[in-house]
Write an enzyme that holds these catalytic residues in place. Structure first.
Site, short mmCIF file in Angstrom:
data_model
loop_
_atom_site.label_atom_id
_atom_site.label_comp_id
_atom_site.label_asym_id
_atom_site.label_seq_id
_atom_site.Cartn_x
_atom_site.Cartn_y
_atom_site.Cartn_z
N LEU A 1 0.91 -0.91 0.06
CA LEU A 1 -0.09 -0.06 -0.14
C LEU A 1 0.85 1.22 -0.09
CD1 LEU A 1 -2.83 -0.63 2.71
CD2 LEU A 1 -2.96 -0.72 0.31
N ASP A 2 0.68 2.44 -0.60
CA ASP A 2 1.01 3.49 -0.60
C ASP A 2 1.26 4.00 0.91
OD1 ASP A 2 1.29 3.83 -3.22
OD2 ASP A 2 -0.24 5.42 -3.38
N ARG A 3 2.27 4.61 1.22
CA ARG A 3 2.82 5.15 2.68
C ARG A 3 1.47 5.72 3.14
NH1 ARG A 3 8.11 8.19 4.56
NH2 ARG A 3 7.67 8.23 6.69
#
Length: 307
Positions: free
Chosen positions: A132-134
């Site tokens: 997942l994106d940060r």
């Protein structure tokens, strides 16, 4: 060394990354290219699939451990991710990842979610199933068994809805039309100066399909559920921008002025994007899973303030 049954079908480069923990990727590919890694006495390419019983010769490698090797993640992070566990069985572990936590360490980040979970579960052999994106919160899944990892990664590669059902919740700027809006727009990942990834709709990109459905409208904005059939980098954020309704709080693909207003008026200080649901089946369809991660409290608060 002889390859065990549970490594059957694994690529040589991926096997070496796990075996030579801490070795840089460049070193691993150099060892393979120069023929120092041998399978059954012969040279092999990085993408070679290992078979149970293969004999792999790996040369002695001296790995310079980073300064933080052996250190544990900060207690606050350990506590936060322990509290974030939403599902666990013999095969899988899932957390409701907070925004701001990277999926894995690197690029100046000592500890991501995977390093922290390994510190919390030292007896388990945890591997990241996906990323997942940060800045995105929500469901992040780890495999505890290699068989679950390979089956899930195969399902993830089955684009166009056949493998895993992935649903997200997001606040999009402006008023989305009623019903479901489907976006079929190819995405291309480019690099900006400094090596930063920037994704855009481009005919030369990979096929990418998202389905946006407005659940309700709050304060002139649209609270939506998004189902994605493909899992491209920044897919929802770029598709939302493409249809003129960027994700609220997106400082990369969003509307700077609108983000500032939402920060001042309702306290939105992050990307309003949350991975809420994953549905899939293991054992060739015999073991169904439906994983859910509740919307992060700070996002619930923003919705309540929007009225």
């Amino acid at each position: 060394m002889r390859i065990a049954e549970d490594r059957d079908g694994q690529r040589l480069d991926n096997f070496l990354m796990g075996y030579l923990k801490g070795a840089p990727r460049s070193l691993i590919y150099k060892l393979i290219r120069s023929g120092q890694v041998r399978i059954n006495g012969g040279r092999a390419k990085a993408e070679r699939k290992l078979e149970a019983g293969d004999e792999v010769r790996i040369p002695p490698v001296r790995i310079e451990l980073p300064q933080d090797a052996g250190r544990l993640p900060p207690k606050g992070m350990l506590d936060a991710l322990e509290a974030a566990i939403v599902f666990e069985d013999a095969r899988l572990l899932a957390i409701n990842k907070p925004s701001g936590v990277a999926s894995h360490g690197g690029s100046g980040i000592s500890f991501g979610a995977i390093e922290t979970m390994r510190a919390l579960r030292p007896r388990d052999s945890l591997e990241l199933v996906h990323r997942l994106d940060r800045d995105t919160s929500g469901l992040l899944v780890f495999a505890k068994k290699r068989s679950a990892l390979t089956e899930l990664q195969r399902l993830l590669r089955e684009d166009h809805g056949s493998g895993i059902e992935k649903r997200y919740l997001a606040l999009l700027l402006g008023r989305m039309p009623d019903g479901t809006m489907s976006v079929d727009a190819p995405l291309h990942v480019g690099l900006r100066q400094g090596g930063e990834r920037h994704v855009q709709v481009n005919a030369i990109g990979k096929p990418s399909i998202s389905h946006f459905r407005a659940l309700e409208r709050r304060g002139g904005q649209s609270y939506c559920e998004i189902r994605i059939e493909t899992g491209r980098t920044h897919q929802i954020r770029v598709h939302a921008q493409h249809i003129g309704h960027p994700v609220a709080g997106d400082d990369k693909y969003g509307d700077e002025a609108a983000n500032r207003r939402l920060r001042e008026q309702v306290g939105l200080k992050r990307l309003f994007l949350h991975a809420s649901t994953l549905e899939f089946a293991l054992d060739g369809g015999k073991a169904p899973y439906s994983l859910n991660a509740p919307l992060a409290p700070e996002l619930v608060e923003v919705l309540n303030r929007l009225g």
